[in-house]
Design a protein around this motif. Structure first.
Motif, PDB file in Angstrom:
ATOM      1  N   LEU A 324       2.948  17.937   3.852  1.00  0.00           N
ATOM      2  CA  LEU A 324       3.856  16.860   3.420  1.00  0.00           C
ATOM      3  C   LEU A 324       3.941  15.749   4.466  1.00  0.00           C
ATOM      4  N   ARG A 325       3.936  16.143   5.743  1.00  0.00           N
ATOM      5  CA  ARG A 325       3.995  15.116   6.789  1.00  0.00           C
ATOM      6  C   ARG A 325       2.707  14.276   6.797  1.00  0.00           C
ATOM      7  N   SER A 326       1.581  14.911   6.517  1.00  0.00           N
ATOM      8  CA  SER A 326       0.326  14.157   6.448  1.00  0.00           C
ATOM      9  C   SER A 326       0.377  13.137   5.318  1.00  0.00           C
ATOM     10  N   GLN A 327       0.902  13.544   4.185  1.00  0.00           N
ATOM     11  CA  GLN A 327       1.039  12.601   3.055  1.00  0.00           C
ATOM     12  C   GLN A 327       1.986  11.440   3.407  1.00  0.00           C
ATOM     13  N   LEU A 328       3.034  11.776   4.153  1.00  0.00           N
ATOM     14  CA  LEU A 328       3.993  10.723   4.525  1.00  0.00           C
ATOM     15  C   LEU A 328       3.344   9.694   5.435  1.00  0.00           C
ATOM     16  N   ALA A 329       2.469  10.175   6.374  1.00  0.00           N
ATOM     17  CA  ALA A 329       1.776   9.236   7.255  1.00  0.00           C
ATOM     18  C   ALA A 329       0.821   8.359   6.455  1.00  0.00           C
ATOM     19  N   ASP A 330       0.107   8.937   5.501  1.00  0.00           N
ATOM     20  CA  ASP A 330      -0.783   8.126   4.656  1.00  0.00           C
ATOM     21  C   ASP A 330       0.004   7.044   3.900  1.00  0.00           C
ATOM     22  N   LEU A 331       1.212   7.388   3.414  1.00  0.00           N
ATOM     23  CA  LEU A 331       2.029   6.408   2.685  1.00  0.00           C
ATOM     24  C   LEU A 331       2.421   5.227   3.590  1.00  0.00           C
ATOM     25  N   ASP A 332       2.740   5.493   4.857  1.00  0.00           N
ATOM     26  CA  ASP A 332       3.088   4.391   5.775  1.00  0.00           C
ATOM     27  C   ASP A 332       1.901   3.448   5.965  1.00  0.00           C
ATOM     28  N   GLY A 333       0.701   4.040   6.061  1.00  0.00           N
ATOM     29  CA  GLY A 333      -0.483   3.191   6.203  1.00  0.00           C
ATOM     30  C   GLY A 333      -0.726   2.352   4.965  1.00  0.00           C
ATOM     31  N   GLN A 334      -0.545   2.982   3.792  1.00  0.00           N
ATOM     32  CA  GLN A 334      -0.742   2.226   2.546  1.00  0.00           C
ATOM     33  C   GLN A 334       0.270   1.063   2.442  1.00  0.00           C
ATOM     34  N   ILE A 335       1.523   1.336   2.844  1.00  0.00           N
ATOM     35  CA  ILE A 335       2.559   0.276   2.769  1.00  0.00           C
ATOM     36  C   ILE A 335       2.195  -0.883   3.690  1.00  0.00           C
ATOM     37  N   ARG A 336       1.696  -0.565   4.892  1.00  0.00           N
ATOM     38  CA  ARG A 336       1.309  -1.619   5.835  1.00  0.00           C
ATOM     39  C   ARG A 336       0.133  -2.427   5.291  1.00  0.00           C
ATOM     40  N   ASN A 337      -0.836  -1.705   4.678  1.00  0.00           N
ATOM     41  CA  ASN A 337      -1.980  -2.413   4.099  1.00  0.00           C
ATOM     42  C   ASN A 337      -1.534  -3.363   2.986  1.00  0.00           C
ATOM     43  N   GLU A 338      -0.639  -2.861   2.127  1.00  0.00           N
ATOM     44  CA  GLU A 338      -0.149  -3.710   1.041  1.00  0.00           C
ATOM     45  C   GLU A 338       0.627  -4.921   1.585  1.00  0.00           C
ATOM     46  N   THR A 339       1.351  -4.705   2.695  1.00  0.00           N
ATOM     47  CA  THR A 339       2.099  -5.822   3.298  1.00  0.00           C
ATOM     48  C   THR A 339       1.142  -6.886   3.812  1.00  0.00           C
ATOM     49  N   GLU A 340      -0.003  -6.439   4.419  1.00  0.00           N
ATOM     50  CA  GLU A 340      -0.996  -7.401   4.885  1.00  0.00           C
ATOM     51  C   GLU A 340      -1.597  -8.168   3.721  1.00  0.00           C
ATOM     52  N   LYS A 341      -1.769  -7.487   2.599  1.00  0.00           N
ATOM     53  CA  LYS A 341      -2.265  -8.194   1.406  1.00  0.00           C
ATOM     54  C   LYS A 341      -1.254  -9.253   0.941  1.00  0.00           C
ATOM     55  N   VAL A 342       0.013  -8.885   0.970  1.00  0.00           N
ATOM     56  CA  VAL A 342       1.049  -9.866   0.586  1.00  0.00           C
ATOM     57  C   VAL A 342       1.010 -11.080   1.509  1.00  0.00           C
ATOM     58  N   LEU A 343       0.787 -10.819   2.823  1.00  0.00           N
ATOM     59  CA  LEU A 343       0.704 -11.912   3.788  1.00  0.00           C
ATOM     60  C   LEU A 343      -0.472 -12.818   3.472  1.00  0.00           C
ATOM     61  N   LYS A 344      -1.637 -12.202   3.143  1.00  0.00           N
ATOM     62  CA  LYS A 344      -2.805 -13.013   2.798  1.00  0.00           C
ATOM     63  C   LYS A 344      -2.535 -13.854   1.547  1.00  0.00           C
ATOM     64  N   GLY A 345      -1.790 -13.255   0.581  1.00  0.00           N
ATOM     65  CA  GLY A 345      -1.477 -14.022  -0.631  1.00  0.00           C
ATOM     66  C   GLY A 345      -0.579 -15.231  -0.325  1.00  0.00           C
ATOM     67  N   LEU A 346       0.391 -15.022   0.576  1.00  0.00           N
ATOM     68  CA  LEU A 346       1.268 -16.137   0.931  1.00  0.00           C
ATOM     69  C   LEU A 346       0.493 -17.222   1.668  1.00  0.00           C
ATOM     70  N   GLU A 347      -0.415 -16.802   2.562  1.00  0.00           N
ATOM     71  CA  GLU A 347      -1.215 -17.797   3.274  1.00  0.00           C
ATOM     72  C   GLU A 347      -2.106 -18.565   2.309  1.00  0.00           C
ATOM     73  N   THR A 348      -2.689 -17.822   1.352  1.00  0.00           N
ATOM     74  CA  THR A 348      -3.527 -18.498   0.346  1.00  0.00           C
ATOM     75  C   THR A 348      -2.696 -19.500  -0.468  1.00  0.00           C
ATOM     76  N   GLU A 349      -1.489 -19.093  -0.854  1.00  0.00           N
ATOM     77  CA  GLU A 349      -0.604 -19.993  -1.624  1.00  0.00           C
ATOM     78  C   GLU A 349      -0.246 -21.235  -0.814  1.00  0.00           C
ATOM     79  N   ALA A 350       0.003 -21.062   0.497  1.00  0.00           N
ATOM     80  CA  ALA A 350       0.339 -22.211   1.343  1.00  0.00           C
ATOM     81  C   ALA A 350      -0.843 -23.163   1.435  1.00  0.00           C
ATOM     82  N   LYS A 351      -2.086 -22.611   1.597  1.00  0.00           N
ATOM     83  CA  LYS A 351      -3.260 -23.480   1.663  1.00  0.00           C
ATOM     84  C   LYS A 351      -3.469 -24.233   0.356  1.00  0.00           C
TER      85      LYS A 351
END
Length: 718
Positions: A324-351
């Motif tokens: 269960l702890r291994s799954q929890l660590a994978d979820l944190d990584g996925q959330i961070r990856n999705e956050t970086e995608k959101v950041l790229k989308g905002l940068e694209t929208e600004a450009k």
């Protein structure tokens, strides 16, 4: 000192003998009056009777709103109804042109009444031959007729109205009625002809003007159409040029794009800062708005809950907890990856927003140039449109007036601004001569003149004179006048603005006992009067601490000063009018309260004293409380009284220093009335006045003063 004797002082007119001369000469007076009356009767009987006819005109507009096409523009058609306009019409009626037309229409030159040479009297012929009168034959017949016409004609305006009266006197009653009627008809016809000529002149002037205006309107409208097609000025919404409308819309879109770009850049910077600092991403709204991150967060919460449940029964090294702890660590990584995608989308929208902004700015600059060019062309276009509109309105106005003038000319409808509302009728009685008034006036005037002549004859003959009572005929050399006794002149002389002192009426002199000053320093009434006269005081303010009985001192002092020949007025300011009661016949006279309340004038509140030449203003009939609301007028009243009188004596009753402050001015004496020297109120009043700045006080005692023996009821008010 020798004097000159005047004999006119020793004779008087005997009125009885003077008027008895009328009875003595009654026969002569009556005979002369009857002769003059008979001559007047003969004159009235032999005088040629004259008749008067009157025709009345009313100056008013005969136009109506139904016959006027343009009812809003009445400035050119409405007549002038003021006094000058009606008076001008009076002069038009009496003009030479109208009188000539009437004279020709009625053939007045053939009537002896209008030709002085046809019926000249013998006296007139003698005066002409003697050169005392001009020969009427030297004047042209037409001028003689007009001269006689004007002498018999009367044209005037009834005061404060628009009615004109045409009167004519003649020996022939029919002619007296016919002339004013024909004159009024001729005046109306002349006015109608003048309007017809004015209407024809207007029609002749409007025809070429309308033709020229039509050409100018056509040219102006052609210029507007040609310029509009050449400049390609397209009109959009709100009646504005299309380029201007597009510029406005593009400016709005640019503002919106700039706002979106700024928002996208701010959101991207927030997400980037959160990722760098490692802070919780749950606080970022852009992260929370992602659906995938929300599901990952829900899964993360569920795993944490499962780990917490299993930790109660299993150790941390248990394989299940480790899974269960291994799954929890994978979820944190996925959330961070999705956050970086959101950041790229905002940068694209600004450009993207930045690119869109640059495009809009370029388009906006292009539209600005086009809008400026369109504005300049629009200004020129509006100028052309205004010129065309002005020409069009002027053409329509001229067409309206032309149609009106043409219709009036064709229908012969030209109403005159006057009408006859009373025609002259043939008079049945002459207005001259009136036998009874002439004979009566002659008889009354002759009686009056003869009576005056008889009285003057009796007066100038000396028979109506008689010696004056007590006169003795003396030679001029033996008559002498006694040397006048020198009297001390008062120091206070009336100013130039004051009226001269009227001589006092003769009255019996009364011997008075003069009381000596008492130990407290009070002086008598006579001494107080002498002090006011010698000191040149213009005001004397009396304060009576002991009440109304002490007010007698002010009355006595005022009378004493008046006896010295000065103009004196006593102003009663006591609460019950105690000072003025012994000076007047009754108490209900208008006084100072009426003057303060503006319910009376000076001439109504000033009354004469029954016992002296002094004048008095009593308390009055108005409520004192109401009058004291206007107490600020009291200094003005005092200044006026001081200008009119030499001395103004004011009785204030039991007053203090603050109460008399309005009454004090330059040349004011403060006096305190004393009856009982040991009265405590006197000492308190003196101390209060001294504390208020009035330390130079004079105590006046009315004791020892003898009042006049009898009143003078015939004394009148000021």
């Amino acid at each position: 000192m020798s004097g000159v004797h005047n004999s006119a002082n020793d004779v008087d007119v005997d009125l009885g003998r003077l008027f008895s001369s009328l009875a003595a000469n009654w026969f002569r007076i009556l005979v002369v009056s009857l002769v003059i009356t008979g001559l007047a009767l003969v004159f009235a009987w032999l005088a040629t009777p004259r008749y008067m006819g009157e025709t009345r005109l009313l100056i008013e507009t005969r136009e109506s709103v139904f016959t006027r096409p343009d009812t809003n523009n009445t400035s050119d058609t409405s007549p002038i109804f003021d006094e000058e306009g009606v008076t001008s019409q009076v002069e038009v009626i009496g003009s030479t042109d109208i009188l000539k037309r009437v004279a020709q229409k009625l053939n007045l030159a053939s009537l002896p009444e209008f030709d002085e040479t046809a019926d000249m009297s013998m006296i007139g012929r003698i005066m002409v031959m003697a050169g005392l009168k001009s020969d009427p034959n030297e004047i042209p017949p037409e001028e003689r007729v007009l001269k006689a016409f004007r002498e018999k004609l009367t044209v005037y305006r009834v005061e404060k109205s628009r009615v004109i009266v045409i009167g004519f006197s003649s020996e022939d009653p029919k002619l007296a009625a016919e002339v004013p009627n024909v004159l009024a008809d001729t005046y109306l016809a002349m006015q109608r002809d003048a309007k017809s000529q004015s209407n024809a002149d207007a029609t002749d002037w409007l025809e070429p003007e309308i033709a020229d205006l039509r050409t100018r309107v056509k040219e102006a409208e052609s210029k507007v159409a040609a310029f509009r097609s050449k400049s390609d000025l397209l009109v959009g919404q709100n009646n504005s040029v299309l380029a201007t409308q597009q510029l406005s819309e593009l400016s709005t879109e640019l503002a919106r794009v700039r706002a979106n770009r700024a928002a996208a850049q701010a959101n991207a910077e927030g997400v980037r800062a959160a990722l760098r600092s490692g802070t919780s991403l749950d606080t970022l709204p852009e992260v929370l708005s992602s659906g995938l991150i929300q599901r990952l967060r829900e899964r993360q919460v569920q795993l944490k809950a499962d780990i917490a449940d299993l930790s109660t029964t299993l150790l941390d090294g248990h394989p299940r907890i480790r899974a269960l702890r291994s799954q929890l660590a994978d979820l944190d990584g996925q959330i961070r990856n999705e956050t970086e995608k959101v950041l790229k989308g905002l940068e694209t929208e600004a450009k993207t927003s930045s690119f869109r902004e640059n495009e809009l700015v370029a388009s906006l600059n292009t539209l600005k140039a086009e809008s400026a060019r369109a504005g300049e062309e629009e200004v020129e276009l509006r100028a052309l449109e205004r010129e065309a509109a002005a020409q069009r309105e002027l053409l329509e106005s001229y067409l309206t007036r032309y149609r009106e003038a043409t219709s009036r000319k064709e229908r012969n409808y030209l109403p005159v601004d006057a009408r006859i509302f009373s025609r002259a009728i043939v008079p049945s009685e002459p207005y001259f001569p009136k036998t009874v008034p002439i004979v009566g006036a002659a008889f009354a005037a002759s009686l009056l003149i003869m009576a005056i002549v008889t009285l003057l004859q009796e007066l100038f003959s000396g028979r109506a004179m008689r010696p004056a009572p007590g006169a003795r005929p003396q030679p001029i050399e033996q008559v002498s006048m006694p040397e006048p006794q020198a009297e001390p002149a008062p120091a206070a002389q009336p100013t130039e603005a004051r009226k001269p002192v009227a001589p006092a009426r003769a009255r019996p002199r009364v011997e008075r006992k003069i009381a000596k000053p008492s130990s407290l320093g009070e002086i008598t009434v006579e001494m107080a009067a002498e002090k006011l006269i010698a000191g040149g005081a213009s005001r004397a303010i009396f304060v009576s601490p002991e009440g109304d009985e002490a007010a007698a001192a002010a009355v006595m002092v005022a009378r004493e000063v008046s006896d010295a020949g000065l103009r004196v007025l006593l102003l009663d300011l006591t609460s019950h009018g105690a000072a003025s009661l012994p000076m007047l016949e009754r108490a209900s006279y208008p006084g100072i309260t009426d003057l303060l309340a503006l319910e009376a004038q000076f001439s109504e509140v000033i009354h004469g004293d029954l016992y002296s030449d002094c004048h008095v203003i009593p308390l009055g009939t108005v409520d004192p409380e109401l009058a004291m609301r206007h107490a600020d007028r009291l200094p003005i009243i005092m200044n006026s009284l001081t200008t009119a009188y030499d001395v103004v004596v004011v009785e204030c009753g039991p007053a203090d220093a603050e109460g008399i402050r309005r009454l004090v001015s330059d040349g004011t004496e403060i006096l305190v009335s004393v009856i009982q020297p040991d009265d405590k109120a006197i000492a308190e009043t003196a101390a209060d006045l001294a504390a208020g700045g009035y330390d130079k006080l004079t105590l006046v005692s009315p004791s020892g003063h003898v009042p006049p023996a009898s009143p003078q009821p015939d004394r009148s008010a000021a």
